[in-house]
Scaffold this motif. Sequence first.
Motif, PDB file in Angstrom:
ATOM      1  N   LEU A 115       0.816  -1.212   0.000  1.00  0.00           N
ATOM      2  CA  LEU A 115       0.000   0.000   0.000  1.00  0.00           C
ATOM      3  C   LEU A 115       0.847   1.258   0.000  1.00  0.00           C
ATOM      4  N   LEU A 116       2.056   1.132   0.529  1.00  0.00           N
ATOM      5  CA  LEU A 116       2.815   2.339   0.867  1.00  0.00           C
ATOM      6  C   LEU A 116       3.845   2.695  -0.184  1.00  0.00           C
ATOM      7  N   GLU A 117       4.002   3.971  -0.412  1.00  0.00           N
ATOM      8  CA  GLU A 117       5.138   4.465  -1.184  1.00  0.00           C
ATOM      9  C   GLU A 117       6.362   4.359  -0.282  1.00  0.00           C
ATOM     10  N   GLY A 122       1.770  -3.395   4.048  1.00  0.00           N
ATOM     11  CA  GLY A 122       2.183  -2.041   3.657  1.00  0.00           C
ATOM     12  C   GLY A 122       3.283  -2.083   2.621  1.00  0.00           C
ATOM     13  N   GLN A 123       4.292  -2.915   2.838  1.00  0.00           N
ATOM     14  CA  GLN A 123       5.415  -2.982   1.902  1.00  0.00           C
ATOM     15  C   GLN A 123       5.113  -3.898   0.721  1.00  0.00           C
ATOM     16  N   GLY A 181       1.415  11.795  -0.747  1.00  0.00           N
ATOM     17  CA  GLY A 181       2.452  10.944  -1.316  1.00  0.00           C
ATOM     18  C   GLY A 181       2.894   9.796  -0.426  1.00  0.00           C
ATOM     19  N   SER A 182       2.173   9.562   0.677  1.00  0.00           N
ATOM     20  CA  SER A 182       2.594   8.478   1.556  1.00  0.00           C
ATOM     21  C   SER A 182       1.889   7.163   1.231  1.00  0.00           C
ATOM     22  N   ILE A 183       0.840   7.224   0.439  1.00  0.00           N
ATOM     23  CA  ILE A 183       0.101   6.020   0.068  1.00  0.00           C
ATOM     24  C   ILE A 183      -0.027   5.944  -1.452  1.00  0.00           C
ATOM     25  N   ARG A 184       0.156   4.750  -1.997  1.00  0.00           N
ATOM     26  CA  ARG A 184       0.037   4.564  -3.439  1.00  0.00           C
ATOM     27  C   ARG A 184      -1.387   4.817  -3.907  1.00  0.00           C
ATOM     28  N   PRO A 185      -1.537   5.284  -5.126  1.00  0.00           N
ATOM     29  CA  PRO A 185      -2.889   5.480  -5.654  1.00  0.00           C
ATOM     30  C   PRO A 185      -3.702   4.188  -5.575  1.00  0.00           C
ATOM     31  N   CYS A 186      -4.935   4.294  -5.090  1.00  0.00           N
ATOM     32  CA  CYS A 186      -5.826   3.137  -4.990  1.00  0.00           C
ATOM     33  C   CYS A 186      -7.244   3.655  -4.808  1.00  0.00           C
ATOM     34  N   ALA A 233      -0.258   8.136   6.115  1.00  0.00           N
ATOM     35  CA  ALA A 233       0.056   6.702   6.246  1.00  0.00           C
ATOM     36  C   ALA A 233       0.425   6.375   7.686  1.00  0.00           C
TER      37      ALA A 233
END
Lengths: 202, 202
Positions: A199-201, B196-197, B151-156, B91
């Motif tokens: 989920l995380l960048e 998360g990762q 910018g702490s979470i990927r687009p979803c 995040a």
Amino acid sequence: MSSVLGEPKGKGASYSKRKLEVFKAAAKLFNERGFNNATMDDIAATLNVTKPALYYYAKSKDEILFEIGSIALGEALLLLENIFTEERTAADSLHLFFVSWTESICQEFGRCMVLVKPELLGPESRKRSKFSRRTIHHHVANLIQIGISDGSIRPCKPDLISLALFDLFNGIAYWYQEDGLLNPTEIANQYWCNFGQGLLEN
Amino acid sequence: MSSVLGEPKGKGASYSKRKLEVFKAAAKLFNERGFNNATMDDIAATLNVTKPALYYYAKSKDEILFEIGSIALGEALLLLENIFTEERTAADSLHLFFVSWTESICQEFGRCMVLVKPELLGPESRKRSKFSRRTIHHHVANLIQIGISDGSIRPCKPDLISLALFDLFNGIAYWYQEDGLLNPTEIANQYWCNFGQGLLEN
DNA sequence: TATATTACTTACTGGTCAGTAACCAAATTA
DNA sequence: TAATTTGGTTACTGACCAGTAAGTAATATA
């Protein structure tokens, strides 16, 4: 003793077919109202028969619940035993399994297996049900271990991640609606992508 | 009308304290045996009183269940309303929330909220309970949206991933045992790290 | 010291519901 | 065509259990 899916002694295919209809009606009501709030009279009513007719197909309400779970667990186990092949990564096998699992738990029997807890069963049935669940968990943990070895899955604790994956996908059974935006396959794929890639960048 | 946590009209602190003991005993039994299989007599017995004594603290079994849920949901909502701050990424806020959430659902009240479905409540209580749950979901979806922006979470899809996160963490309530290897905080952190990762190598 | 309140108790009721006993009509088989 | 099987029916029972009525003993209050 009748096997879970085979035909019981002396009874033919039409008996088994009707029995499955009965079980399906039961599963539907268990899922909608909860096991305790769905009465045998309710189940009978949706089939346009009276309560005692149900006892022609099962000898107790508990047995219906147990057999529904057995059918769903049996199918999952069968799938799991045949899903591993050298031709794809263990991660891909795992993906395939959880897509199928999700499709199963969005149908009446599978959903019933997830929603209705084995605690409601009698001691013997509960033991057998829990044993099946554990077996499935072990298979998945194994597959994760293989995935770590073949380089398709990041190092992690297979047992814990097996639990986590079932936690993740089983949750779908609680809120899934047939008329929703996404079908089960799509939901499972979305879950897999997001949690597979992270989920995380970073 | 008594507020969820405040003291009802004319009753003092010792009443409220005892009421909480009663509710806790009820929650424990609901969790262990299921709402329908835990009788008022059972609850009374664990408190060494008789059944009618319980009706001194709640006017029905349903009300006990509803209030337990309200307490747990209320605490989560309070936390959620205060967790967002500019000083950390969304995040990280989300991570903090789900650690707290996990700790909550591994205690009696929070666990009861997860295990016992609002379908068992009467129409009015059910509506209020579902509304609280939806509110919490919306807050989390918002936090995910903020995370995508910062910018702490990927687009979803924030709504779907909010569902997924609750599916993931709520699952813990079903199998958690106090004497297990990991405590709730550790389990939540493991889940967060792995998902998360991302599970997959790429 | 009379009165009220608190925190229970014993004894009961009424509704719900899983499961059973006994019977029956239509189809199948001998 | 008599006998049996299949797939039900009506009518009932007994256990369980949420909730109530009425009373009580101990403590606080006026």
